[in-house]
Design a protein around this motif. Structure first.
Motif, PDB file in Angstrom:
ATOM      1  N   GLN A 113       0.790  -1.215   0.000  1.00  0.00           N
ATOM      2  CA  GLN A 113       0.000   0.000   0.000  1.00  0.00           C
ATOM      3  C   GLN A 113       0.832   1.278   0.000  1.00  0.00           C
ATOM      4  O   GLN A 113       0.340   2.318  -0.409  1.00  0.00           O
ATOM      5  N   LEU A 114       2.054   1.215   0.458  1.00  0.00           N
ATOM      6  CA  LEU A 114       2.910   2.397   0.498  1.00  0.00           C
ATOM      7  C   LEU A 114       3.896   2.378  -0.660  1.00  0.00           C
ATOM      8  O   LEU A 114       4.202   1.317  -1.206  1.00  0.00           O
ATOM      9  N   ASP A 115       4.411   3.534  -0.985  1.00  0.00           N
ATOM     10  CA  ASP A 115       5.396   3.631  -2.060  1.00  0.00           C
ATOM     11  C   ASP A 115       6.785   3.402  -1.492  1.00  0.00           C
ATOM     12  O   ASP A 115       7.371   4.295  -0.888  1.00  0.00           O
ATOM     13  N   GLY A 116       7.282   2.198  -1.713  1.00  0.00           N
ATOM     14  CA  GLY A 116       8.636   1.865  -1.310  1.00  0.00           C
ATOM     15  C   GLY A 116       9.595   1.877  -2.487  1.00  0.00           C
ATOM     16  O   GLY A 116      10.737   1.437  -2.382  1.00  0.00           O
ATOM     17  N   GLY A 117       9.115   2.400  -3.618  1.00  0.00           N
ATOM     18  CA  GLY A 117       9.964   2.477  -4.797  1.00  0.00           C
ATOM     19  C   GLY A 117      10.224   1.140  -5.457  1.00  0.00           C
ATOM     20  O   GLY A 117      11.184   0.996  -6.210  1.00  0.00           O
ATOM     21  N   LEU A 118       9.379   0.158  -5.198  1.00  0.00           N
ATOM     22  CA  LEU A 118       9.583  -1.185  -5.733  1.00  0.00           C
ATOM     23  C   LEU A 118       8.721  -1.412  -6.965  1.00  0.00           C
ATOM     24  O   LEU A 118       7.565  -0.996  -7.005  1.00  0.00           O
ATOM     25  N   ALA A 119       9.283  -2.086  -7.932  1.00  0.00           N
ATOM     26  CA  ALA A 119       8.550  -2.424  -9.159  1.00  0.00           C
ATOM     27  C   ALA A 119       7.909  -3.797  -8.991  1.00  0.00           C
ATOM     28  O   ALA A 119       8.547  -4.732  -8.523  1.00  0.00           O
ATOM     29  N   THR A 125      11.594  -6.228 -11.008  1.00  0.00           N
ATOM     30  CA  THR A 125      11.008  -6.565  -9.711  1.00  0.00           C
ATOM     31  C   THR A 125      12.061  -7.251  -8.845  1.00  0.00           C
ATOM     32  O   THR A 125      12.694  -8.215  -9.279  1.00  0.00           O
ATOM     33  N   PRO A 126      12.254  -6.785  -7.613  1.00  0.00           N
ATOM     34  CA  PRO A 126      13.250  -7.414  -6.730  1.00  0.00           C
ATOM     35  C   PRO A 126      12.906  -8.880  -6.443  1.00  0.00           C
ATOM     36  O   PRO A 126      11.727  -9.258  -6.369  1.00  0.00           O
ATOM     37  N   GLN A 127      13.934  -9.680  -6.264  1.00  0.00           N
ATOM     38  CA  GLN A 127      13.768 -11.123  -6.092  1.00  0.00           C
ATOM     39  C   GLN A 127      12.830 -11.516  -4.952  1.00  0.00           C
ATOM     40  O   GLN A 127      12.029 -12.431  -5.120  1.00  0.00           O
TER      41      GLN A 127
END
Length: 192
Positions: A113-119, A125-127
Motif C-alpha cells: 500500500q505504500l510507495d517503497g519504490g519497488l517495481a 522486480t526485486p527477487q
C-alpha cells in the motif's frame, strides 16, 4: 578478518538495525511515526549515518517490504508443504497469507500500500517479491484449471486475498466470518 570485511559487516548490521527499528516503530505507532530523525534517535546514530544507508523513508519502506515478502514466501511455502492435496494447499496458502497480513499490518502496508519504490510484475522486480509470487504459483498452478493461464489465476487469487486482508484490517468485514470467507474463496477459485 580484514578491516574492509569488518566495515562491511558493521555496515550490514547498521542497515539491519535501521530496518528492524523502522518496522518496530511502524507496527507500534504507524508509518507516520517513522521519520529519519526518530530512527536516528532510536538507533543512536546521526541522521547522516542513516542517510548513508537509505536516501530516505521511501527506501526504508522498500527495505521493510522486501523483508516482509521474503518472510511471507517462507510462511506460505511452509504452510503448503504441510498440506495434503491441491485444495488443502490452496487453503493453507490462503490462511498463511491472511495470517501474515493480520500479524504484520505495518509490514503488509509497506509491501502493498505504500510507495517503497519497488517495481511489481516487471523485469526489475526485486527477487523477494518475485519469490513471494512464486510461492503461490508453484503451489497453485495445478488448481488453475484447464485453459486458464496459471499466472493470471495466481493474480486473481492474490488479489482476492489482498482484498480480504485489506477489508479485514479496515474492519469492513465481520471478523466472525473470516474462516467462512477463506473457505468460500478457496472453494470457488481452487475447485478441481
Amino acid at each position: 578478518m580484514s578491516v574492509q570485511e569488518r566495515k562491511q559487516r558493521e555496515r550490514a548490521d547498521r542497515e539491519r538495525l535501521i530496518v528492524a527499528t523502522a518496522r518496530e516503530l511502524a507496527e507500534q505507532q504507524g508509518w507516520d511515526a517513522v521519520t529519519t530523525r526518530r530512527l536516528a534517535e532510536r538507533i543512536e546514530y546521526s541522521q547522516p549515518v542513516l542517510y548513508s544507508h537509505f536516501r530516505g523513508k521511501r527506501e526504508i519502506i522498500g527495505a521493510v517490504a522486501l523483508q516482509g515478502a521474503a518472510e511471507l514466501a517462507v510462511s506460505m511455502r511452509a504452510a503448503a508443504s504441510a498440506a495434503d492435496g491441491p485444495r488443502d494447499r490452496a487453503a493453507a496458502l490462503a490462511r498463511a497469507y491472511l495470517d501474515f497480513a493480520l500479524r504484520n499490518p505495518a509490514v503488509y502496508e509497506a509491501m502493498f500500500q505504500l510507495d517503497g519504490g519497488l517495481a511489481f510484475a516487471q523485469e526489475s522486480t526485486p527477487q523477494p517479491l518475485k519469490d513471494a509470487f512464486a510461492a503461490l504459483l508453484e503451489n497453485l498452478e495445478e488448481v488453475a484449471g484447464a485453459g486458464v493461464h496459471p499466472g493470471l489465476f495466481i493474480e486473481v487469487f492474490w488479489a482476492s486475498l489482498h482484498g480480504l486482508a485489506t477489508l479485514t484490517k479496515a474492519r469492513r468485514l465481520p471478523p466472525e466470518d473470516a474462516e467462512r470467507r477463506t473457505d468460500l474463496l478457496v472453494d470457488r477459485l481452487a475447485s478441481l
